[in-house]
Design a protein around this motif. Sequence first.
Motif, short mmCIF file in Angstrom:
data_model
loop_
_atom_site.label_atom_id
_atom_site.label_comp_id
_atom_site.label_asym_id
_atom_site.label_seq_id
_atom_site.Cartn_x
_atom_site.Cartn_y
_atom_site.Cartn_z
N THR A 167 0.85 -1.18 0.00
CA THR A 167 0.00 0.00 0.00
C THR A 167 0.89 1.24 0.00
O THR A 167 2.02 1.20 0.46
N SER A 168 0.37 2.32 -0.52
CA SER A 168 1.13 3.56 -0.52
C SER A 168 0.30 4.65 0.15
O SER A 168 -0.92 4.61 0.15
N THR A 169 0.99 5.60 0.72
CA THR A 169 0.34 6.72 1.37
C THR A 169 0.82 8.01 0.73
O THR A 169 2.02 8.24 0.63
#
Length: 66
Positions: free
Chosen positions: A3-5
């Motif tokens: 996942t990326s933020t």
Amino acid sequence: METSTATLLYAAELVEDNGTYTLVVEDVRRGTVQTTPVPKNMVDRLPAFLSALAAKLNPAPPRSRW
């Protein structure tokens, strides 16, 4: 699964007050704000500037000939 933020680095606003335009740019990481007046003719051309910048940063892939 990775996942990326997304992290907000800068925030910009173009503010109009009685016909006077000001660009306000906040450096979110440092907590600083810079402002500069912007002439109306530049405000009117802003969409064209943004399109040119987008085209330069994301050039269209070359067309292949059949």
